[in-house]
Design a protein around this motif. Sequence first.
Motif, PDB file in Angstrom:
ATOM      1  N   GLN A 182      -6.899 -20.497 108.190  1.00  0.00           N
ATOM      2  CA  GLN A 182      -6.391 -20.422 109.457  1.00  0.00           C
ATOM      3  C   GLN A 182      -6.385 -19.984 110.721  1.00  0.00           C
ATOM      4  N   ALA A 210       5.922 -25.297 108.051  1.00  0.00           N
ATOM      5  CA  ALA A 210       4.778 -25.534 107.242  1.00  0.00           C
ATOM      6  C   ALA A 210       3.661 -25.070 107.919  1.00  0.00           C
ATOM      7  N   GLY A 211       3.275 -24.318 107.386  1.00  0.00           N
ATOM      8  CA  GLY A 211       1.935 -23.543 107.209  1.00  0.00           C
ATOM      9  C   GLY A 211       2.593 -22.745 107.897  1.00  0.00           C
ATOM     10  N   VAL A 217      -9.957 -23.175  98.190  1.00  0.00           N
ATOM     11  CA  VAL A 217      -8.518 -23.407  99.406  1.00  0.00           C
ATOM     12  C   VAL A 217      -8.998 -21.848  99.468  1.00  0.00           C
ATOM     13  N   SER A 218      -7.903 -21.066 100.599  1.00  0.00           N
ATOM     14  CA  SER A 218      -8.194 -19.615 100.871  1.00  0.00           C
ATOM     15  C   SER A 218      -7.028 -19.441 100.916  1.00  0.00           C
ATOM     16  N   ARG A 241      -0.414 -16.871 101.752  1.00  0.00           N
ATOM     17  CA  ARG A 241       0.336 -16.962 103.033  1.00  0.00           C
ATOM     18  C   ARG A 241       1.102 -15.707 102.921  1.00  0.00           C
ATOM     19  N   GLY A 288      -8.058 -24.429 104.400  1.00  0.00           N
ATOM     20  CA  GLY A 288      -6.670 -23.493 104.818  1.00  0.00           C
ATOM     21  C   GLY A 288      -6.474 -22.300 105.329  1.00  0.00           C
ATOM     22  N   SER A 320      -4.433 -17.293 103.891  1.00  0.00           N
ATOM     23  CA  SER A 320      -4.569 -17.080 104.942  1.00  0.00           C
ATOM     24  C   SER A 320      -5.238 -16.026 105.459  1.00  0.00           C
ATOM     25  N   HIS A 321      -5.857 -15.886 106.492  1.00  0.00           N
ATOM     26  CA  HIS A 321      -6.975 -15.334 107.784  1.00  0.00           C
ATOM     27  C   HIS A 321      -8.139 -15.395 107.048  1.00  0.00           C
ATOM     28  N   ARG A 371      -1.883 -25.774 114.503  1.00  0.00           N
ATOM     29  CA  ARG A 371      -0.926 -25.545 113.019  1.00  0.00           C
ATOM     30  C   ARG A 371      -1.650 -25.980 111.955  1.00  0.00           C
ATOM     31  N   VAL A 372      -2.501 -25.174 110.901  1.00  0.00           N
ATOM     32  CA  VAL A 372      -3.218 -25.645 109.606  1.00  0.00           C
ATOM     33  C   VAL A 372      -1.690 -25.638 108.717  1.00  0.00           C
ATOM     34  N   ARG A 373      -1.763 -26.578 108.580  1.00  0.00           N
ATOM     35  CA  ARG A 373      -0.485 -27.196 107.122  1.00  0.00           C
ATOM     36  C   ARG A 373      -1.154 -28.084 105.611  1.00  0.00           C
TER      37      ARG A 373
END
Lengths: 152, 583
Positions: free
Chosen positions: A35, B153-154, B283-284, B93, A33, B286-287, A56-58
């Motif tokens: 992105q 979402a996302g 899990v990460s 995020r 995730g 965002s970016h 898109r990643v969700r």
Amino acid sequence: MLKLKLFKAEKRSLEGGTVAGRLTVLDIDKCVGCQLCMFACSRRFGEGGFAKSAIRVRSIGGVERGFTVIVCRACPDPPCMKVCVTNALSLRKAGGVTLNPSKCIGCGRCVDACPLKAVFWDNEANKPNICVHCGYCVNYCPYRVIGLREAR
Amino acid sequence: MTLDKILYIDLSKRRFHVRSRPDLFEKHIGGTGVAIRLLLEECPEKADPLGPENPIIFAVGPLTGLFPMASKTVAMFKSPLTGNLGESHAGGRSASAIRMAGYGAIVVKGTSETPVYLAIYGSDVYFRDASGIWGIESSYTVGRIIRELESEAGLRTIMRIGRAGEKMVSYASVVVETYRHFGRLGLGAVFGSKKLKAITICGKHSVNVKNPQAYRILYDKILQLTVKSQVMRKYHDIGTSSNVIPLNELKALPSLNLRQTSIKNAENISGENLAEKHLGRRVSCSHCPVACIHLATLREPYEDEPYFYKTTMVPYDYEPIYSLGSMLGLTETNELLKLIDEVETQGLDAISTGVVLAWATEAYEKGLVTSMETMGLELKWGDGEAYREAVRRIVSQPNEFYSTLARGVEKAASKYGGMDFALSFGGSEMPGYHTGPAAHLTFLTGARHSHLDSAGYSMDEDNAKTGTKMTPKQIAEALFKEESWRQVLSSLVVCFFARGVYKPDTVLESLKTVGFNPDITLEDLNRIGVETLKSKNAFKAREGFSHKDLKIPRRIVETETPLGILEEEFIRKGIEEFFRLLQ
């Protein structure tokens, strides 16, 4: 394991867009995730953020359940193209579509037509973002979640 | 899109407006640098941390949305735990969502009369009724409901509180996405006091740079540096919990309320063991390519049905393993995971909760509190079931004892005794390092009393390896330098794990590339760092903090560190030296 193979910056270009390839999800269970693919997609245009991203990643209902990558699958008979009233979308050789922005009036019917929800919207340009299967994002996926395959 | 727009939200009047504040961002970069100025502006003197006047401030930085790992959001507020500066950082995020919604910072003030949650879609702000989700038992469920109610979402962040926040436990956290937190210093309680259940933020603005070509080249360079660095591998493969075994062997792993510095069966709760037996997903934020967030699968059989199991994903890191594991003598893996899950469900800060429970266990053992106070609950080292029940009672607060525990360890000890073994530093509970004097000087002198303020533990570990002895003055100077530089990083909102990637040269180059300030120099950065640190301490002084009042918990000078027994005088000297530098 982090494995990242980046092209040298000067060699990377959008020329990949004409290669008859098809972006595909190789193993969604490896997705963390991050992105990076989404950011890469907008960076093709030299900008940050997601305004121009066509991928898109969700999460699938919370990160505990993992992720999903939403992107054009390059269908051979694209529904988005069929509903375009101005013929702004034309069939790509390897499946999927190419957008002619000068013809697009921003009606958004292509967004509704795609069953994968893979037609995204650029609010600033009022035009769709549709994957051109250039593979730029693939170079930035640290976990080989996505790849570029030859067209069927 | 520029960074300098600030969204001001008033929950009392249910109104909002946007102001452009280029002055703030040009001078103070963003993140912590901007947030502290906003706090000084917005928080009236001697404000009640749980009153409508206490602002919640979120700030991001000029690299957010552009470069990898500039993914933190800085939250600032007045802390209900310490009654002073509240600052906490979270990833997920949150940072990219704030920036792409078009803002550099968000300020939330006032108090809603009825439960509310905020939905921010770019320039639109909606005050949604949250009375239907107020009081829901699990913070996970709240996330699930809002996920369905809101779109995009996302691209969005969902920050929410659990019941601990609603009940204003002084160290309640705000859960971000899932598994990330504004953990420390009680932002969750501030949310609760405002009847603010959650904030979801999303946007799709583009972020423009001055020189796109140079931007792409620098991006690749930074990303390459990241994925090749050893440190990054450490955070990815096993994560911060790879510290358990080394610290246990070094005899620096606080255990049983720091009566010991190592614990039997530490390998059970080690990152290696957890990865091998339980790791279910990484899990990460965002970016960020690193994916340092490790989730364990906890598989529990249902008692009433054979061959049927409940599977839960539980996040683990070094800090909760220390505070809820070794500190409580809980070295049985499943029991530890269940306790972490309970803390997560309720929405509490894991470090504070563990330290409070460790104090309570020792106080119970010593007879300072009895089963009268605990309402029949027998607090015993290693008893996971009792601790889970205690956690629930800290939140529900059925009597005075549990309401006092909900105010933190210092308040509990001032009421029931046992101050000597209450591990409180500036009013906040101790992080997991008994490595030597520098670690404790960080906890005492750091602006937010966090191990991350100036990372003294790392200095101690190096000194233990090389046999170096430092004077209080040398330590104070090194800590001051480190904390000042970290102000720059957290103004850029670069994750501290990426500090080895974002060295001064890279920071300068990236700021120039995005068009922040073409003439900025290293001296400027260093000056901004020191100024920011001074501003934070100016706020603290305004709110009544004096380093002369800092209490040194007796326990830390009783239990030996890898660098020997600590002396109170040595630490006092270090404190004096540090605050002399701040003048």
